[in-house]
Enzyme design. Structure first.
Site, PDB file in Angstrom:
ATOM      1  N   ASN A 174       0.803  -1.234   0.000  1.00  0.00           N
ATOM      2  CA  ASN A 174       0.000   0.000   0.000  1.00  0.00           C
ATOM      3  C   ASN A 174       0.831   1.276   0.000  1.00  0.00           C
ATOM      4  O   ASN A 174       0.405   2.288  -0.533  1.00  0.00           O
ATOM      5  CB  ASN A 174      -1.027  -0.012   1.138  1.00  0.00           C
ATOM      6  N   LYS A 197      12.040  -7.506   1.604  1.00  0.00           N
ATOM      7  CA  LYS A 197      11.143  -8.159   0.649  1.00  0.00           C
ATOM      8  C   LYS A 197       9.899  -7.291   0.473  1.00  0.00           C
ATOM      9  O   LYS A 197       8.996  -7.286   1.305  1.00  0.00           O
ATOM     10  CB  LYS A 197      10.696  -9.536   1.151  1.00  0.00           C
ATOM     11  N   PRO A 198       9.863  -6.507  -0.614  1.00  0.00           N
ATOM     12  CA  PRO A 198       8.641  -5.745  -0.862  1.00  0.00           C
ATOM     13  C   PRO A 198       7.551  -6.692  -1.358  1.00  0.00           C
ATOM     14  O   PRO A 198       7.850  -7.801  -1.795  1.00  0.00           O
ATOM     15  CB  PRO A 198       9.050  -4.767  -1.973  1.00  0.00           C
ATOM     16  N   GLU A 270       3.930  -4.323  12.659  1.00  0.00           N
ATOM     17  CA  GLU A 270       2.992  -3.213  12.394  1.00  0.00           C
ATOM     18  C   GLU A 270       1.847  -3.806  11.593  1.00  0.00           C
ATOM     19  O   GLU A 270       2.014  -4.139  10.423  1.00  0.00           O
ATOM     20  CB  GLU A 270       3.692  -2.120  11.580  1.00  0.00           C
ATOM     21  N   CYS A 304      -3.260   1.591   6.589  1.00  0.00           N
ATOM     22  CA  CYS A 304      -3.488   0.923   7.885  1.00  0.00           C
ATOM     23  C   CYS A 304      -3.998   1.883   8.945  1.00  0.00           C
ATOM     24  O   CYS A 304      -4.725   1.492   9.836  1.00  0.00           O
ATOM     25  CB  CYS A 304      -2.202   0.273   8.351  1.00  0.00           C
TER      26      CYS A 304
HETATM   27  P1  NAD Z   1      -0.085  -9.480   4.070  1.00  0.00           P
HETATM   28  O1  NAD Z   1       0.167  -9.877   5.477  1.00  0.00           O
HETATM   29  O2  NAD Z   1      -0.829 -10.420   3.213  1.00  0.00           O
HETATM   30  O3  NAD Z   1       1.309  -9.188   3.298  1.00  0.00           O
HETATM   31  C1  NAD Z   1       2.279  -8.324   3.796  1.00  0.00           C
HETATM   32  C2  NAD Z   1       3.647  -8.810   3.359  1.00  0.00           C
HETATM   33  O4  NAD Z   1       3.884 -10.105   3.923  1.00  0.00           O
HETATM   34  C3  NAD Z   1       3.799  -8.976   1.849  1.00  0.00           C
HETATM   35  O5  NAD Z   1       5.113  -8.606   1.479  1.00  0.00           O
HETATM   36  C4  NAD Z   1       3.585 -10.466   1.650  1.00  0.00           C
HETATM   37  O6  NAD Z   1       4.211 -10.956   0.484  1.00  0.00           O
HETATM   38  C5  NAD Z   1       4.232 -11.032   2.900  1.00  0.00           C
HETATM   39  N1  NAD Z   1       3.735 -12.349   3.315  1.00  0.00           N
HETATM   40  C6  NAD Z   1       2.491 -12.844   3.154  1.00  0.00           C
HETATM   41  N2  NAD Z   1       2.413 -14.089   3.699  1.00  0.00           N
HETATM   42  C7  NAD Z   1       3.630 -14.365   4.222  1.00  0.00           C
HETATM   43  C8  NAD Z   1       4.178 -15.488   4.931  1.00  0.00           C
HETATM   44  N3  NAD Z   1       3.439 -16.578   5.197  1.00  0.00           N
HETATM   45  N4  NAD Z   1       5.460 -15.433   5.310  1.00  0.00           N
HETATM   46  C9  NAD Z   1       6.208 -14.327   5.077  1.00  0.00           C
HETATM   47  N5  NAD Z   1       5.748 -13.249   4.397  1.00  0.00           N
HETATM   48  C10 NAD Z   1       4.470 -13.267   3.979  1.00  0.00           C
HETATM   49  O7  NAD Z   1      -0.783  -8.057   4.127  1.00  0.00           O
HETATM   50  P2  NAD Z   1      -1.428  -7.244   2.920  1.00  0.00           P
HETATM   51  O8  NAD Z   1      -2.821  -7.695   2.765  1.00  0.00           O
HETATM   52  O9  NAD Z   1      -0.567  -7.258   1.733  1.00  0.00           O
HETATM   53  O10 NAD Z   1      -1.379  -5.772   3.530  1.00  0.00           O
HETATM   54  C11 NAD Z   1      -2.469  -5.170   4.077  1.00  0.00           C
HETATM   55  C12 NAD Z   1      -2.446  -5.301   5.594  1.00  0.00           C
HETATM   56  O11 NAD Z   1      -1.293  -4.661   6.087  1.00  0.00           O
HETATM   57  C13 NAD Z   1      -3.611  -4.603   6.241  1.00  0.00           C
HETATM   58  O12 NAD Z   1      -4.108  -5.383   7.282  1.00  0.00           O
HETATM   59  C14 NAD Z   1      -3.005  -3.335   6.784  1.00  0.00           C
HETATM   60  O13 NAD Z   1      -3.709  -2.777   7.864  1.00  0.00           O
HETATM   61  C15 NAD Z   1      -1.636  -3.786   7.148  1.00  0.00           C
HETATM   62  N6  NAD Z   1      -0.684  -2.670   7.185  1.00  0.00           N
HETATM   63  C16 NAD Z   1      -0.246  -2.253   8.386  1.00  0.00           C
HETATM   64  C17 NAD Z   1       0.607  -1.153   8.468  1.00  0.00           C
HETATM   65  C18 NAD Z   1       1.078  -0.634   9.807  1.00  0.00           C
HETATM   66  O14 NAD Z   1       2.014   0.165   9.832  1.00  0.00           O
HETATM   67  N7  NAD Z   1       0.487  -1.033  10.914  1.00  0.00           N
HETATM   68  C19 NAD Z   1       1.017  -0.521   7.290  1.00  0.00           C
HETATM   69  C20 NAD Z   1       0.545  -0.979   6.072  1.00  0.00           C
HETATM   70  C21 NAD Z   1      -0.303  -2.075   6.036  1.00  0.00           C
END
Ligand code: NAD
Length: 533
Positions: A174, A197-198, A270, A304
Site C-alpha cells: 500500500n 522483501k517488498p 505493524e 493501515c
Molecule cells: P499481508 O500480510 O498479506 O502481506 C504483507 C507482506 O507479507 C507482503 O510482502 C507479503 O508478500 C508477505 N507475506 C504474506 N504471507 C507471508 C508469509 N506466510 N510469510 C512471510 N511473508 C508473507 O498483508 P497485505 O494484505 O498485503 O497488507 C495489508 C495489511 O497490512 C492490512 O491489514 C493493513 O492494515 C496492514 N498494514 C499495516 C501497516 C502498519 O504500519 N500497521 C502498514 C501498512 C499495512
C-alpha cells in the site's frame, strides 16, 4: 460522483513511461535483484490503472535469500565500524537526492500502485522526514551513555547499543516507498545490514530508493532487495535474519512473530487496524468533515491508519452526515499520472472484491449508503467510489473487521463514555482521532482510547509525521514501535560495559566471609542515603 473517463493520456502516458527513459530505469532496477539462477520464474508487475506490464521481477527462492543475507553480512562488518555520525550523513544526502529526484519515484509509485500523485507525494514526504530525523538524531540515540556503577567511584558503567547484524523487512503494497525503505533507514543508520522483501505487486519504489541510497554513499551490498512469493521469500527471511520488522496483516504477523519467538530473535510487527474518529459536540463541523474525508479515502482507503469508523455526537450527526455526503460526491477519481485526481485506483481485484463484499453484506443486513457505493470502470478496472454507510450494526462484517478500502461507517452517540466504550470494543488498537474545539479536553480523553496513536483535529498525519514520537499498535495491531528512540534502538542490542577500579566487588578467595558481609551491609545502608545512586 465525478468519475471522468480514462483520458487517452493515461494510457498514452503510461505507455510512454514504459518505453522511454523510465523503462530503461525499471530494467536497471530489476537487475539489482541479484539472483543465483538467472532463469528464475518471473512475477509480473502490472499497472492497476491500465493493466499494462510495468516490469517482471524474479520469483526468488530460498538460496537467493541466503545469498542476499550473506552479501549484506559481508558489507555490514565494515559499516558497523563507521561512526554513527558518518552513517547519518548518508541519510541526509539521501534526503536531498530524494527531494531533487522525486519525479522519478512519483512515476514509479503511480505505475505500480495506481494511487493518485498526491498520495504518492505523501510517501516522498514521509520518507524525507524519516531520513531527516534519523540523519540528525541517530547519533544522539546511539551514543554511549554513562550509567551509575555498582559502587560509587569504584565501578564505572556504560550503556552501548551495538547493531544486531542483518535485519529483515517484509513490507506491504500500500505504501511501496514509505514502507519499503523508512524502517530500513533506521536499521541502517544503527549499523545493520538489511534484506528487504517488498510485496511482489509493488517492488519498484523500494528498488529505486536503495539505488538512491547507494548514490548517497551507502556501501554496495549492504541493502539487499529480494522479490518473490510471500511465504517463500518472507519465510526464508524470518529464518535467516537477526531481527524481523514486518508490516502487513495481523494474520501473517501472528504467524511470523511465533516463528521469531521460536528462533529467539527480536521482532516488530505493524499490523492492521479498525481505526475510529471521535467527533465531540464542540468540534468544528466543517473541519471534522474534511478530516473524515482525507482520513478515510486517502490512498483509496488502503491505509493501515485510515479511519473506517466515525462516531459523531448526536447534536452534530445530521449536519455531519449531509455535509459528508455532499463533499464525498465531489471527489475526483482518476488514474492520471499528474496532480489532477483526488483518489486513485485500488491495487487489485482481491482488494476491490473485499470492499464490495463488506458493502453488500452491510446493505443486505439493513445499512444505508449515503454516498458512493459503485465501482467506476470508466476511470479504470479497479476504481471504486468512496462510500459512506450509516445504520451499521454489530452483525455486519464491516462492523469489526478491517475493510482496507474506501468504505466508511458513521455512527451517532449520546455521551462520550459510550463513544469511548464503542471505540475500544475492537480487537485492534492502531490509530484514533478526536475532533474537538478544545485541544486540552481532547488530550484528557486520549489516554482512555486504546490506540498507539491519537491525533487531535487530524486523522493520522499529525502523529505519523511526528517522527520523534513512537508509532505503532496496541492489541492485535502490533508489537513494538517505529519512529523515535524505540524505532532505532530496537535494531540494536543493549550492551553494558562496566569497569572496576582499586578494590574488587566480589571478595578474593580466602577473604573471611562474615566481615566481608558486615562491610557490604554497612555500604548498602550508606548508599541508600545517597540520592541518585
Ligand atoms: P499481508 O500480510 O498479506 O502481506 C504483507 C507482506 O507479507 C507482503 O510482502 C507479503 O508478500 C508477505 N507475506 C504474506 N504471507 C507471508 C508469509 N506466510 N510469510 C512471510 N511473508 C508473507 O498483508 P497485505 O494484505 O498485503 O497488507 C495489508 C495489511 O497490512 C492490512 O491489514 C493493513 O492494515 C496492514 N498494514 C499495516 C501497516 C502498519 O504500519 N500497521 C502498514 C501498512 C499495512
Amino acid at each position: 460522483m465525478d468519475a471522468s473517463p480514462i483520458p487517452a493520456s493515461v494510457d498514452e502516458l503510461t505507455s510512454r513511461l514504459l518505453t522511454g527513459e523510465r523503462a530503461e530505469q525499471i530494467a536497471r532496477l530489476v537487475r539489482r535483484i541479484g539472483v543465483a539462477d538467472s532463469d528464475a520464474e518471473r512475477l509480473e508487475v502490472r499497472s492497476p490503472v491500465t493493466g499494462e506490464l510495468v516490469a517482471s521481477v524474479p520469483a526468488c527462492e530460498v538460496p537467493d535469500v541466503e545469498a542476499a543475507v550473506q552479501r549484506s553480512q559481508q558489507a555490514q562488518t565494515e559499516w558497523a565500524r563507521w561512526s554513527a555520525r558518518r552513517r547519518a550523513r548518508v541519510l541526509l544526502r539521501f534526503h536531498s537526492l530524494l527531494l531533487a529526484r522525486q519525479r522519478e519515484v512519483l512515476d514509479l509509485i503511480q505505475l505500480e500502485s495506481g494511487k493518485s500523485r498526491l498520495n504518492a507525494f505523501e510517501e516522498v514526504m514521509a520518507t524525507a522526514s524519516t531520513a531527516r530525523y534519523y540523519g540528525k538524531h541517530a547519533p544522539a540515540h546511539l551514543r554511549v551513555r554513562r550509567r551509575a556503577g555498582a559502587t560509587p567511584v569504584l565501578t564505572r558503567a556504560w550503556e552501548h547499543h551495538v547493531p544486531v547484524g542483518v535485519c529483515g523487512f517484509i513490507t506491504p503494497w500500500n505504501y511501496p516507498l514509505t514502507m519499503g525503505v523508512t524502517d530500513a533507514l533506521a536499521a541502517l543508520v544503527a549499523g545493520n545490514g538489511v534484506v528487504v522483501k517488498p510485496d511482489a505487486q509493488t517492488p519498484l519504489a523500494a528498488l529505486w530508493a536503495f539505488e538512491l541510497l547507494e548514490q548517497a554513499g551507502l556501501p554496495p551490498g549492504l541493502a539487499q532487495v529480494v522479490t518473490g512469493d510471500g511465504p517463500v521469500v518472507g519465510g526464508a527471511i524470518v529464518e535467516l535474519a537477526d531481527f524481523l520488522m514486518f508490516t502487513g496483516s495481523t494474520a501473517t504477523g501472528r504467524k511470523l512473530a511465533a516463528r521469531c519467538g521460536e528462533r529467539l530473535i527480536g521482532c516488530s510487527m505493524e499490523l492492521g487496524g479498525k481505526n475510529a474518529m471521535l467527533v465531540l459536540p464542540d468540534a468544528r463541523l466543517e473541519r471534522a468533515v474534511k478530516g473524515a474525508i482525507s482520513g478515510s479515502f486517502g490512498n483509496a482507503g488502503q491505509l493501515c491508519i485510515s479511519m473506517e469508523r466515525i462516531y459523531v455526537h448526536r447534536s452534530l450527526f445530521d449536519g455531519f452526515v449531509s455535509r459528508l455526503a455532499e463533499q464525498v460526491g465531489k471527489l475526483k477519481l482518476g488514474g492520471d499520472l499528474d496532480w489532477n485526481s483526488d483518489i486513485g485506483s485500488m491495487i487489485s481485484r482481491k482488494q476491490l472484491e473485499a470492499t464490495t463484499a463488506h458493502l453488500e453484506d452491510a446493505v443486505a443486513k439493513g445499512a444505508s449508503v449515503i454516498a458512493g457505493g459503485q465501482p467506476q470502470p470508466e476511470a479504470g478496472p479497479l476504481f471504486f467510489e468512496p462510500t459512506v454507510l450509516v445504520g451499521v450494526t454489530p452483525d455486519m462484517d464491516c462492523h469489526a473487521s478491517e475493510t482496507f478500502g474506501p468504505l466508511l461507517e458513521v455512527y451517532p452517540y449520546e455521551d462520550v463514555d459510550e463513544a469511548i466504550k464503542l471505540i475500544n470494543d475492537s480487537d485492534y488498537g492502531l490509530n484514533a482521532s478526536i475532533f474537538s474545539g478544545s485541544i486540552s479536553s481532547a488530550r484528557a480523553l486520549a489516554p482512555r482510547i486504546k490506540a498507539g496513536t491519537v491525533n487531535i483535529n487530524e486523522p493520522y498525519a499529525a502523529a505519523f509525521g511526528s517522527i520523534d514520537a513512537p508509532m505503532g499498535g496496541m492489541k492485535q495491531s502490533g508489537v513494538g514501535r517505529r519512529h523515535g528512540a524505540q524505532g532505532i534502538l530496537k535494531y540494536t542490542e543493549a550492551q553494558t560495559v562496566a569497569a572496576q577500579s582499586l578494590l574488587p566487588l566480589t571478595p578474593d578467595a580466602g577473604t573471611p566471609a562474615a566481615p566481608y558481609a558486615a562491610v557490604m551491609t554497612f555500604g548498602l545502608r550508606a548508599l541508600r542515603r545517597i540520592p541518585r545512586v
